[in-house]
Design a protein around this motif. Structure first.
Motif, short mmCIF file in Angstrom:
data_model
loop_
_atom_site.label_atom_id
_atom_site.label_comp_id
_atom_site.label_asym_id
_atom_site.label_seq_id
_atom_site.Cartn_x
_atom_site.Cartn_y
_atom_site.Cartn_z
N SER A 160 -22.60 -43.18 -2.63
CA SER A 160 -23.38 -42.72 -4.07
C SER A 160 -23.89 -41.30 -4.35
CB SER A 160 -24.85 -43.95 -4.27
OG SER A 160 -24.06 -45.10 -3.98
N ALA A 161 -23.93 -40.62 -3.92
CA ALA A 161 -24.94 -38.91 -3.72
C ALA A 161 -23.47 -38.39 -4.61
CB ALA A 161 -25.20 -38.57 -2.12
N ILE A 162 -22.70 -38.57 -3.87
CA ILE A 162 -21.57 -37.73 -4.99
C ILE A 162 -20.89 -37.85 -5.75
CG2 ILE A 162 -18.86 -37.14 -4.69
CD1 ILE A 162 -18.72 -37.80 -1.85
N ILE A 163 -21.63 -39.28 -6.32
CA ILE A 163 -21.51 -39.51 -8.12
C ILE A 163 -22.54 -38.71 -8.52
CG2 ILE A 163 -19.73 -40.87 -7.19
CD1 ILE A 163 -21.26 -43.63 -7.94
N GLN A 164 -24.12 -38.40 -7.76
CA GLN A 164 -24.91 -38.28 -8.15
C GLN A 164 -25.27 -37.27 -8.47
OE1 GLN A 164 -27.96 -41.16 -7.04
NE2 GLN A 164 -26.76 -43.08 -7.17
N GLY A 165 -24.56 -36.01 -7.79
CA GLY A 165 -24.60 -35.10 -7.41
C GLY A 165 -25.82 -34.62 -6.58
N LYS A 166 -25.98 -35.86 -5.72
CA LYS A 166 -27.03 -35.22 -4.63
C LYS A 166 -26.80 -34.46 -3.24
CE LYS A 166 -29.86 -39.19 -5.83
NZ LYS A 166 -30.96 -40.49 -5.76
N HIS A 167 -26.26 -33.34 -3.96
CA HIS A 167 -25.60 -32.30 -2.73
C HIS A 167 -26.28 -32.18 -1.29
CE1 HIS A 167 -22.95 -31.21 -5.70
NE2 HIS A 167 -24.20 -30.40 -6.24
N ASP A 168 -27.57 -32.10 -1.12
CA ASP A 168 -28.24 -31.99 0.18
C ASP A 168 -28.01 -33.19 0.53
OD1 ASP A 168 -29.82 -33.74 -1.86
OD2 ASP A 168 -31.79 -33.13 -0.86
N GLU A 169 -27.92 -34.63 0.42
CA GLU A 169 -27.88 -35.87 0.40
C GLU A 169 -26.87 -36.35 1.28
OE1 GLU A 169 -28.14 -40.51 -0.03
OE2 GLU A 169 -29.18 -38.95 -1.17
N VAL A 170 -25.26 -35.33 0.11
CA VAL A 170 -24.22 -35.17 0.98
C VAL A 170 -23.79 -34.37 2.57
CG1 VAL A 170 -21.96 -34.19 0.01
CG2 VAL A 170 -22.98 -35.67 -1.24
N ALA A 171 -24.85 -32.99 1.91
CA ALA A 171 -24.43 -32.25 3.72
C ALA A 171 -24.96 -33.28 4.70
CB ALA A 171 -25.21 -31.30 3.18
N GLN A 172 -26.30 -33.74 4.30
CA GLN A 172 -26.82 -34.62 5.51
C GLN A 172 -26.06 -35.56 6.30
OE1 GLN A 172 -28.66 -37.95 5.25
NE2 GLN A 172 -29.24 -37.46 7.37
N ALA A 178 -15.22 -34.85 9.04
CA ALA A 178 -17.82 -35.00 7.71
C ALA A 178 -17.78 -34.15 8.22
CB ALA A 178 -17.78 -35.72 9.10
N ALA A 179 -17.37 -33.28 8.98
CA ALA A 179 -17.86 -31.04 9.01
C ALA A 179 -17.95 -30.54 7.77
CB ALA A 179 -17.38 -30.58 9.99
N SER A 180 -16.79 -30.86 7.00
CA SER A 180 -15.88 -30.26 5.59
C SER A 180 -16.66 -30.94 4.90
CB SER A 180 -14.51 -30.42 5.60
OG SER A 180 -14.04 -29.95 6.70
N LEU A 181 -17.25 -31.82 4.83
CA LEU A 181 -17.95 -32.53 3.59
C LEU A 181 -19.58 -32.34 3.90
CD1 LEU A 181 -18.22 -34.60 1.37
CD2 LEU A 181 -18.87 -36.73 3.30
N ALA A 182 -19.47 -31.53 5.04
CA ALA A 182 -21.16 -31.50 4.98
C ALA A 182 -21.12 -30.23 4.38
CB ALA A 182 -21.21 -31.49 6.50
N GLU A 183 -20.29 -29.37 4.74
CA GLU A 183 -20.39 -27.93 4.59
C GLU A 183 -20.26 -27.63 2.68
OE1 GLU A 183 -20.59 -24.07 4.10
OE2 GLU A 183 -20.92 -25.02 5.79
N ALA A 184 -19.12 -28.82 2.25
CA ALA A 184 -19.58 -28.77 1.12
C ALA A 184 -20.12 -29.20 -0.44
CB ALA A 184 -18.00 -30.05 0.57
N GLY A 185 -20.82 -29.75 0.57
CA GLY A 185 -22.28 -30.22 0.12
C GLY A 185 -23.45 -29.12 0.08
N LYS A 186 -23.75 -28.39 1.61
CA LYS A 186 -24.34 -27.29 1.71
C LYS A 186 -23.70 -26.26 0.09
CE LYS A 186 -25.07 -27.44 6.01
NZ LYS A 186 -24.39 -27.08 7.56
N GLN A 187 -22.97 -26.00 -0.13
CA GLN A 187 -22.26 -25.33 -0.84
C GLN A 187 -22.14 -25.81 -2.26
OE1 GLN A 187 -20.84 -22.10 -0.37
NE2 GLN A 187 -21.59 -22.65 1.93
#
Length: 174
Positions: A60-72, A114-123
């Motif tokens: 849900s966070a990815i498709i809504q562009g909620k990058h901080d939530e993806v990172a978390q 999952a760590a890579s996903l968190a990094e992609a969220g931060k970026q």
């Protein structure tokens, strides 16, 4: 049908069978659940429930562009090594006796993703988030289709690519 056509047909059948056998698909291994202690099974189930919940929220966070939530959520999945955090020395020995090394490698690879996903969220990199999330989903399916077919019967007879659940860099080196 002459003798030559018979040989050609037999050769073609053998070639097709061989290509299916060596196509890179993986067949299911023995389910690991029955070999786990009650404590290990409980910890593993708890970890999987938490991961599934976080994966749903991440989608849900990815498709809504909620990058901080993806990172978390990515970081939370990475850190969800309940098994690792809760094991006594005896539990660890029991786990090593119950599961194949590949199972542990797949689990470690999943947590690295999952760590890579968190990094992609931060970026704030939506493309990397989507690609990594897809690889994480493939990892779940690969593991379940190999080691949990007693619980996920719909995955039992699936032809899952060998690359699913594996380290992409390691596969590329082979």
């Amino acid at each position: 049908m002459n003798k030559r056509q018979t040989y050609r047909g037999a050769f073609l059948s053998a070639a097709v069978l061989a290509s299916l056998t060596f196509s890179g698909a993986v067949v299911a291994a023995e389910p690991v659940g029955p070999d786990l202690t009650d404590k290990l099974r409980g910890l593993l189930v708890r970890e999987m429930v938490e991961i599934e919940s976080a994966m749903q929220a991440t989608y849900s966070a990815i498709i809504q562009g909620k990058h901080d939530e993806v990172a978390q959520k990515g970081q939370a999945i990475h850190d969800s090594f309940i098994l690792e955090q809760s094991l006594t020395e005896q539990d660890e020995q029991d786990l090593m006796a119950a599961v194949p090394q590949e199972f542990l490698q797949m689990d470690a690879q999943f947590h690295q993703l999952a760590a890579s996903l968190a990094e992609a969220g931060k970026q704030e990199d939506t493309q990397a988030q989507t690609e990594t999330f897809n690889r994480m989903t493939e990892s779940c399916v690969a593991c379940h289709s190999r080691y949990v077919t007693d619980r996920f019967e719909g995955l039992q007879d699936q032809s899952i690519p060998m690359s699913w659940g594996q380290d992409a860099d390691a596969i590329n080196e082979q």
